[in-house]
Design an enzyme around this catalytic site. Structure first.
Site, PDB file in Angstrom:
ATOM      1  N   SER A 124       0.820  -1.212   0.000  1.00 40.96           N
ATOM      2  CA  SER A 124       0.000   0.000   0.000  1.00 40.96           C
ATOM      3  C   SER A 124       0.854   1.261   0.000  1.00 40.96           C
ATOM      4  CB  SER A 124      -0.859  -0.037   1.272  1.00 40.96           C
ATOM      5  OG  SER A 124      -1.323   1.247   1.594  1.00 40.96           O
TER       6      SER A 124
ATOM      7  N   TYR B 203      -2.111  -0.015  10.321  1.00 37.20           N
ATOM      8  CA  TYR B 203      -2.278  -0.644   8.995  1.00 37.20           C
ATOM      9  C   TYR B 203      -0.997  -0.488   8.180  1.00 37.20           C
ATOM     10  CZ  TYR B 203      -3.698  -1.155   4.113  1.00 37.20           C
ATOM     11  OH  TYR B 203      -3.769  -1.533   2.785  1.00 37.20           O
TER      12      TYR B 203
HETATM   13  P1  NAD Z   1     -11.278  -6.169   0.805  1.00 44.45           P
HETATM   14  O1  NAD Z   1     -11.506  -6.097   2.275  1.00 44.45           O
HETATM   15  O2  NAD Z   1     -12.443  -5.925  -0.093  1.00 44.45           O
HETATM   16  O3  NAD Z   1     -10.618  -7.551   0.420  1.00 44.45           O
HETATM   17  C1  NAD Z   1      -9.834  -8.301   1.324  1.00 44.45           C
HETATM   18  C2  NAD Z   1     -10.381  -9.723   1.323  1.00 44.45           C
HETATM   19  O4  NAD Z   1      -9.566 -10.500   2.189  1.00 44.45           O
HETATM   20  C3  NAD Z   1     -11.816  -9.797   1.877  1.00 44.45           C
HETATM   21  O5  NAD Z   1     -12.647 -10.521   0.990  1.00 44.45           O
HETATM   22  C4  NAD Z   1     -11.660 -10.529   3.219  1.00 44.45           C
HETATM   23  O6  NAD Z   1     -12.781 -11.350   3.532  1.00 44.45           O
HETATM   24  C5  NAD Z   1     -10.393 -11.342   2.965  1.00 44.45           C
HETATM   25  N1  NAD Z   1      -9.673 -11.643   4.217  1.00 44.45           N
HETATM   26  C6  NAD Z   1      -9.396 -10.794   5.242  1.00 44.45           C
HETATM   27  N2  NAD Z   1      -8.732 -11.433   6.220  1.00 44.45           N
HETATM   28  C7  NAD Z   1      -8.565 -12.706   5.798  1.00 44.45           C
HETATM   29  C8  NAD Z   1      -7.953 -13.854   6.366  1.00 44.45           C
HETATM   30  N3  NAD Z   1      -7.407 -13.817   7.590  1.00 44.45           N
HETATM   31  N4  NAD Z   1      -7.952 -15.007   5.659  1.00 44.45           N
HETATM   32  C9  NAD Z   1      -8.534 -15.066   4.428  1.00 44.45           C
HETATM   33  N5  NAD Z   1      -9.141 -14.019   3.842  1.00 44.45           N
HETATM   34  C10 NAD Z   1      -9.155 -12.847   4.516  1.00 44.45           C
HETATM   35  O7  NAD Z   1     -10.107  -5.117   0.509  1.00 44.45           O
HETATM   36  P2  NAD Z   1      -9.525  -4.576  -0.898  1.00 44.45           P
HETATM   37  O8  NAD Z   1      -9.762  -3.124  -0.922  1.00 44.45           O
HETATM   38  O9  NAD Z   1      -9.964  -5.453  -2.024  1.00 44.45           O
HETATM   39  O10 NAD Z   1      -7.964  -4.800  -0.644  1.00 44.45           O
HETATM   40  C11 NAD Z   1      -7.264  -5.933  -1.130  1.00 44.45           C
HETATM   41  C12 NAD Z   1      -5.795  -5.792  -0.753  1.00 44.45           C
HETATM   42  O11 NAD Z   1      -5.240  -4.600  -1.323  1.00 44.45           O
HETATM   43  C13 NAD Z   1      -5.552  -5.690   0.761  1.00 44.45           C
HETATM   44  O12 NAD Z   1      -4.360  -6.378   1.065  1.00 44.45           O
HETATM   45  C14 NAD Z   1      -5.375  -4.195   0.977  1.00 44.45           C
HETATM   46  O13 NAD Z   1      -4.608  -3.928   2.125  1.00 44.45           O
HETATM   47  C15 NAD Z   1      -4.648  -3.803  -0.302  1.00 44.45           C
HETATM   48  N6  NAD Z   1      -4.808  -2.388  -0.644  1.00 44.45           N
HETATM   49  C16 NAD Z   1      -6.032  -1.902  -0.993  1.00 44.45           C
HETATM   50  C17 NAD Z   1      -6.163  -0.557  -1.317  1.00 44.45           C
HETATM   51  C18 NAD Z   1      -7.488   0.045  -1.716  1.00 44.45           C
HETATM   52  O14 NAD Z   1      -7.538   1.266  -1.974  1.00 44.45           O
HETATM   53  N7  NAD Z   1      -8.572  -0.705  -1.800  1.00 44.45           N
HETATM   54  C19 NAD Z   1      -5.027   0.293  -1.292  1.00 44.45           C
HETATM   55  C20 NAD Z   1      -3.816  -0.253  -0.919  1.00 44.45           C
HETATM   56  C21 NAD Z   1      -3.696  -1.602  -0.609  1.00 44.45           C
END
Ligand code: NAD
Length: 327
Positions: free
Chosen positions: A129, A154
């Site tokens: 991130s 985070y």
């Molecule tokens: P999201 O919460 O929609 O997706 C994360 C998924 O991981 C969810 O479906 C959740 O159920 C699953 N999950 C969480 N803990 C878990 C565990 N212990 N075991 C198995 N599954 C688990 O979030 P997102 O926005 O799609 O983000 C996806 C990734 O991208 C994450 O790692 C997030 O930190 C990273 N990220 C997202 C953004 C953004 O702007 N959305 C920015 C930077 C980084």
């Protein structure tokens, strides 16, 4: 056809990636625990279109559970693992730092260990991130910038997970690409994120709380642009260890985002200004030269058209929920 594991594949970014890679003809296994960070029904709906697809395999399980990981790796040998499963979100991490460390750092370590234990050598693409950069001057964030001053649990957990990936690369030779995503938005976006939250409130004629004076800037990046970058990363051969920014490289003020939402919704926002929140960084700005060179990455979606697409999806999902309730 590649054999690909997507952890967190039922979430916002993961489900778009699943769609794209299934279209490409890959075999996809999703490992997701459907946690309650936001309604699991939204995640079920994200993956529902693939039920019955022979190239799609869903495992409900936790990346911290050795049983779950054993089920995943005992049955299949993966060419690529895209590791997206995490507790996401800066502000919620302030309420429960140990949970963020447990899932994001220890969970990542468990995944790395299981890959090695099963003798597998996939390419690992890890979702990091922009928050790892902390507070930076208003200039482009480069992958070589220091990342030792995180502003939230985070951000600290993503730095820890990147470090675990690097140590694994050094000790086992695993190929790892850490992609640093910059504020991803678009259809299916998490409801805790500003664009989704504001859209919902403006649509219901309720006030929105704007933290700061509206001049804070984010490098908002549309989901299909991010997915194109991730897809390219899955095709790299023997990259060693690399960190790559995926952003739009065109920061937008929060006030402008609200204006775009007003325009797409055809409604005026009732803005209540609040002081900036702890954990929030004042600006983000991706240097994407490395992504351009290594991945041929070229984001194309403007904030205006991206928000318009988001609002179209938002309205359609509200209509389908209403139709479901009235049935
Ligand atoms: P999201 O919460 O929609 O997706 C994360 C998924 O991981 C969810 O479906 C959740 O159920 C699953 N999950 C969480 N803990 C878990 C565990 N212990 N075991 C198995 N599954 C688990 O979030 P997102 O926005 O799609 O983000 C996806 C990734 O991208 C994450 O790692 C997030 O930190 C990273 N990220 C997202 C953004 C953004 O702007 N959305 C920015 C930077 C980084």
């Amino acid at each position: 056809m590649s054999e690909i594991l997507i952890t967190g594949g039922a979430g916002f970014i993961g489900s778009h990636l699943t769609d794209r890679l299934l279209q490409r003809g890959d075999h996809i296994t999703v490992l997701d625990n459907f946690n309650t960070f936001y309604p699991p029904s939204a995640k079920r709906a994200n993956v529902a279109p693939h039920e019955g697809n022979q190239n799609f395999h869903l495992i409900q399980g936790d990346i911290r559970s050795l049983n779950s990981l054993n089920t995943v790796f005992a049955d299949r040998k993966f060419d690529v693992v895209v590791h997206l499963a995490a507790m996401a979100g800066v502000r919620p991490s302030l309420d429960d730092p140990p949970l963020y460390m447990d899932v994001n750092v220890l969970g990542t370590q468990r995944l790395l260990d299981e890959i090695s234990k099963h003798g597998q050598r996939p390419l690992l693409v890890f979702a990091s991130s922009s928050s790892v950069y902390g507070e930076r001057p208003h200039e482009r964030f480069k992958e070589t910038d220091p990342t030792d001053r995180p502003l939230s649990p985070y951000a600290a957990s993503k730095i820890g997970a990147e470090a675990a990936c690097y140590a694994c690369h050094r000790t086992t030779g695993l190929n790892v690409i850490s992609l640093r995503f910059f504020t991803v938005y678009g259809p299916r976006q998490r409801p805790d994120l500003a664009i989704h939250k504001f859209c919902d409130l403006i649509n219901q004629d309720r006030p929105i709380e704007m933290y700061g004076d509206g001049h804070s800037k984010r490098d908002y990046t549309y989901i299909t642009d991010i997915i194109s970058g991730v897809e390219k990363a899955t095709q790299l051969t023997n990259p060693g260890y690399e960190v790559i920014n995926l952003g739009r490289s065109e920061p937008v003020e929060l006030a402008k985002v609200i204006e775009c939402l007003e325009h797409s919704l055809g409604k005026k926002a009732n803005i209540q200004q609040k002081p900036p929140q702890p954990g929030d960084v004042p600006n983000t700005f991706a240097d994407i030269e490395k992504a351009t060179k290594m991945l041929g990455y070229k984001p194309t979606t403007s904030i205006e058209s991206g928000i318009d697409e988001f609002v179209k999806w938002y309205k359609a999902s509200k209509e389908s929920q209403a139709a479901h309730i009235s049935r």
